[in-house]
Motif scaffolding. Structure first.
Motif, PDB file in Angstrom:
ATOM      1  N   ASP A 184       0.847  -1.193   0.000  1.00  0.00           N
ATOM      2  CA  ASP A 184       0.000   0.000   0.000  1.00  0.00           C
ATOM      3  C   ASP A 184       0.879   1.237   0.000  1.00  0.00           C
ATOM      4  OD1 ASP A 184      -2.177  -1.697   0.217  1.00  0.00           O
ATOM      5  OD2 ASP A 184      -2.320  -1.470   2.395  1.00  0.00           O
ATOM      6  N   TYR A 185       0.487   2.234  -0.793  1.00  0.00           N
ATOM      7  CA  TYR A 185       1.194   3.515  -0.835  1.00  0.00           C
ATOM      8  C   TYR A 185       0.188   4.646  -0.690  1.00  0.00           C
ATOM      9  CZ  TYR A 185       3.367   7.718  -2.719  1.00  0.00           C
ATOM     10  OH  TYR A 185       3.795   9.005  -2.877  1.00  0.00           O
ATOM     11  N   MET A 186       0.560   5.679   0.093  1.00  0.00           N
ATOM     12  CA  MET A 186      -0.317   6.831   0.263  1.00  0.00           C
ATOM     13  C   MET A 186       0.511   8.107   0.250  1.00  0.00           C
ATOM     14  SD  MET A 186      -3.455   7.864   0.584  1.00  0.00           S
ATOM     15  CE  MET A 186      -4.341   6.384   1.049  1.00  0.00           C
ATOM     16  N   TYR A 187       0.022   9.114  -0.465  1.00  0.00           N
ATOM     17  CA  TYR A 187       0.683  10.418  -0.554  1.00  0.00           C
ATOM     18  C   TYR A 187      -0.136  11.442   0.216  1.00  0.00           C
ATOM     19  CZ  TYR A 187       2.470  14.790  -2.521  1.00  0.00           C
ATOM     20  OH  TYR A 187       2.991  16.049  -2.673  1.00  0.00           O
ATOM     21  N   LYS A 188       0.463  11.982   1.281  1.00  0.00           N
ATOM     22  CA  LYS A 188      -0.156  13.013   2.116  1.00  0.00           C
ATOM     23  C   LYS A 188      -1.539  12.613   2.624  1.00  0.00           C
ATOM     24  CE  LYS A 188       2.336  17.114   0.582  1.00  0.00           C
ATOM     25  NZ  LYS A 188       2.236  18.500   0.067  1.00  0.00           N
ATOM     26  N   ASN A 189      -1.720  11.317   2.881  1.00  0.00           N
ATOM     27  CA  ASN A 189      -3.011  10.819   3.363  1.00  0.00           C
ATOM     28  C   ASN A 189      -4.165  11.210   2.450  1.00  0.00           C
ATOM     29  OD1 ASN A 189      -1.965   9.598   5.708  1.00  0.00           O
ATOM     30  ND2 ASN A 189      -1.923  11.579   6.733  1.00  0.00           N
ATOM     31  N   LYS A 190      -3.863  11.425   1.172  1.00  0.00           N
ATOM     32  CA  LYS A 190      -4.881  11.915   0.238  1.00  0.00           C
ATOM     33  C   LYS A 190      -5.061  10.996  -0.959  1.00  0.00           C
ATOM     34  CE  LYS A 190      -7.818  15.142  -0.995  1.00  0.00           C
ATOM     35  NZ  LYS A 190      -9.017  15.467  -0.178  1.00  0.00           N
ATOM     36  N   ASP A 207      -6.012 -14.793  -6.879  1.00  0.00           N
ATOM     37  CA  ASP A 207      -6.755 -13.541  -7.020  1.00  0.00           C
ATOM     38  C   ASP A 207      -5.773 -12.380  -7.042  1.00  0.00           C
ATOM     39  OD1 ASP A 207      -9.957 -13.971  -6.374  1.00  0.00           O
ATOM     40  OD2 ASP A 207      -8.685 -15.525  -5.487  1.00  0.00           O
ATOM     41  N   TYR A 208      -6.023 -11.407  -7.927  1.00  0.00           N
ATOM     42  CA  TYR A 208      -5.155 -10.252  -8.067  1.00  0.00           C
ATOM     43  C   TYR A 208      -5.993  -8.970  -7.977  1.00  0.00           C
ATOM     44  CZ  TYR A 208      -2.088 -13.797 -10.154  1.00  0.00           C
ATOM     45  OH  TYR A 208      -1.352 -14.924 -10.386  1.00  0.00           O
ATOM     46  N   SER A 209      -5.372  -7.900  -7.463  1.00  0.00           N
ATOM     47  CA  SER A 209      -6.056  -6.607  -7.412  1.00  0.00           C
ATOM     48  C   SER A 209      -5.051  -5.477  -7.618  1.00  0.00           C
ATOM     49  CB  SER A 209      -6.778  -6.422  -6.078  1.00  0.00           C
ATOM     50  OG  SER A 209      -5.859  -6.357  -5.001  1.00  0.00           O
ATOM     51  N   ALA A 210      -5.477  -4.445  -8.313  1.00  0.00           N
ATOM     52  CA  ALA A 210      -4.699  -3.220  -8.512  1.00  0.00           C
ATOM     53  C   ALA A 210      -5.672  -2.061  -8.326  1.00  0.00           C
ATOM     54  CB  ALA A 210      -4.069  -3.185  -9.903  1.00  0.00           C
ATOM     55  N   MET A 211      -5.527  -1.338  -7.218  1.00  0.00           N
ATOM     56  CA  MET A 211      -6.524  -0.349  -6.842  1.00  0.00           C
ATOM     57  C   MET A 211      -5.881   1.008  -6.598  1.00  0.00           C
ATOM     58  SD  MET A 211      -9.232  -2.306  -6.835  1.00  0.00           S
ATOM     59  CE  MET A 211     -10.462  -1.289  -6.005  1.00  0.00           C
ATOM     60  N   GLY A 212      -6.658   2.055  -6.848  1.00  0.00           N
ATOM     61  CA  GLY A 212      -6.280   3.404  -6.479  1.00  0.00           C
ATOM     62  C   GLY A 212      -7.185   3.899  -5.365  1.00  0.00           C
ATOM     63  N   ASN A 213      -6.673   4.783  -4.525  1.00  0.00           N
ATOM     64  CA  ASN A 213      -7.432   5.272  -3.379  1.00  0.00           C
ATOM     65  C   ASN A 213      -7.390   6.790  -3.327  1.00  0.00           C
ATOM     66  OD1 ASN A 213      -7.749   2.486  -2.128  1.00  0.00           O
ATOM     67  ND2 ASN A 213      -5.515   2.674  -2.158  1.00  0.00           N
ATOM     68  N   LEU A 214      -8.526   7.398  -3.011  1.00  0.00           N
ATOM     69  CA  LEU A 214      -8.625   8.846  -2.938  1.00  0.00           C
ATOM     70  C   LEU A 214      -9.452   9.239  -1.729  1.00  0.00           C
ATOM     71  CD1 LEU A 214      -8.244  11.698  -4.171  1.00  0.00           C
ATOM     72  CD2 LEU A 214     -10.364  11.304  -5.464  1.00  0.00           C
ATOM     73  N   VAL A 224     -14.223  10.233   4.301  1.00  0.00           N
ATOM     74  CA  VAL A 224     -14.941   9.667   3.163  1.00  0.00           C
ATOM     75  C   VAL A 224     -13.889   9.329   2.107  1.00  0.00           C
ATOM     76  CG1 VAL A 224     -16.717   9.981   1.406  1.00  0.00           C
ATOM     77  CG2 VAL A 224     -16.974  11.069   3.639  1.00  0.00           C
ATOM     78  N   ASP A 225     -13.846   8.062   1.692  1.00  0.00           N
ATOM     79  CA  ASP A 225     -12.813   7.598   0.770  1.00  0.00           C
ATOM     80  C   ASP A 225     -13.432   6.870  -0.419  1.00  0.00           C
ATOM     81  OD1 ASP A 225     -10.188   8.105   2.338  1.00  0.00           O
ATOM     82  OD2 ASP A 225     -11.472   7.093   3.792  1.00  0.00           O
ATOM     83  N   PHE A 226     -12.748   7.001  -1.547  1.00  0.00           N
ATOM     84  CA  PHE A 226     -13.133   6.282  -2.772  1.00  0.00           C
ATOM     85  C   PHE A 226     -11.991   5.358  -3.156  1.00  0.00           C
ATOM     86  CE2 PHE A 226     -12.689   5.962  -7.408  1.00  0.00           C
ATOM     87  CZ  PHE A 226     -13.890   5.327  -7.715  1.00  0.00           C
ATOM     88  N   SER A 227     -12.327   4.124  -3.516  1.00  0.00           N
ATOM     89  CA  SER A 227     -11.343   3.161  -3.991  1.00  0.00           C
ATOM     90  C   SER A 227     -11.815   2.596  -5.320  1.00  0.00           C
ATOM     91  CB  SER A 227     -11.169   2.030  -2.962  1.00  0.00           C
ATOM     92  OG  SER A 227     -10.259   1.059  -3.429  1.00  0.00           O
ATOM     93  N   GLY A 228     -10.945   2.601  -6.322  1.00  0.00           N
ATOM     94  CA  GLY A 228     -11.324   2.108  -7.634  1.00  0.00           C
ATOM     95  C   GLY A 228     -10.151   1.470  -8.346  1.00  0.00           C
TER      96      GLY A 228
END
Length: 254
Positions: A184-190, A207-214, A224-228
């Motif tokens: 997992d990687y996060m930039y400025k908790n954003k 099973d494989y996953s590649a996700m982005g988080n905002l 409130v977070d979005f993951s896609g």
């Protein structure tokens, strides 16, 4: 149905925001009075400063949470998940909490429910152990860990690992294991990203996953977070191919 759930989540966000504590009033109570003989600033109501520093410093430097937490997750397949975490004991570096979860399918029928324990460390490390019951399948006992390998004011990198013991109630089907890991990687908790893989040898499945988080919204008590991104599974007989997957998560501390 998913749109209706999304609207309900938005209502919860608005309601939570309307009840947030007003941090400006706290700042107004802390005033600069001058400087001492060594040139250090002297503030009125200095006992409020640790609270302010904890609320506004980067997450990996903040103290471990000692509040009850709840979450609602809406998934792209129409399912929904509920989660809760209640602190049981803590010191300056660690918090032990009771955790619970309940997942629903796209018809709002129970898909799983579970309970367990979680250990959270001030440096971002964590451990969880959970027992789940899955209607029509059986039980699952799982453990997961997170190790924060790098962090500063801007970047945060963690590695994760998990192991689950699946215990089917289906006749003639033995118990079997699923294990996995990720980064997992996060930039400025954003803004962030995550890569994950899980393997179930008994089913010869991966099973494989590649996700982005905002992070869409953050306050001292609400997120409130979005993951896609994309997920897929493979067996010797078939492959699902990469399929889009996304979710919205509302988290609230009490």
């Amino acid at each position: 149905m998913f749109a209706l759930k999304l609207v309900l989540a938005a209502v919860l966000v608005v309601a939570s925001a309307r009840h947030l504590p007003q941090d400006h009033s706290t700042y107004e109570q802390v005033q600069l009075l001058g400087f001492d003989e060594d040139g250090r600033p002297v503030f009125e109501h200095e006992d409020l400063l640790p609270e302010l520093e904890e609320s506004y410093q980067p997450e990996h430097l903040a103290r471990t949470r000692r509040q009850a937490q709840g979450s609602v997750t809406l998934n792209s397949d129409g399912g929904m998940g509920l989660g809760a975490k209640i602190p049981l004991a803590h010191n300056d570096k660690n918090v032990v909490s009771a955790i619970g979860s309940m997942d629903f399918n796209n018809k709002l029928q129970p898909a799983s429910k579970g309970f367990g324990l979680a250990l959270d460390n001030v440096n971002g490390h964590g451990l969880t152990v959970m027992k789940e019951s899955i209607p029509g399948f059986g039980d699952r006992l799982s453990g997961a860990g997170k190790l924060n390998v790098f962090h500063n004011d801007n970047h945060n990198v963690a590695v994760t690992g998990s192991l689950a013991r699946n215990m089917p109630s289906i006749p003639n089907v033995p118990n079997f294991n699923t294990y996995g890991g990720g980064v997992d990687y996060m930039y400025k908790n954003k803004v962030g990203a995550s890569l994950g893989m899980a393997s179930t040898p008994f089913l010869d499945r991966k099973d494989y996953s590649a996700m982005g988080n905002l992070n869409l919204f953050r306050s001292p008590t609400t997120t409130v977070d979005f993951s896609g991104g994309f997920k897929k599974f493979e067996t010797p007989f078939m492959s699902s191919g990469w399929k889009p997957n996304f979710s919205f998560n509302l988290g609230r501390s009490f």
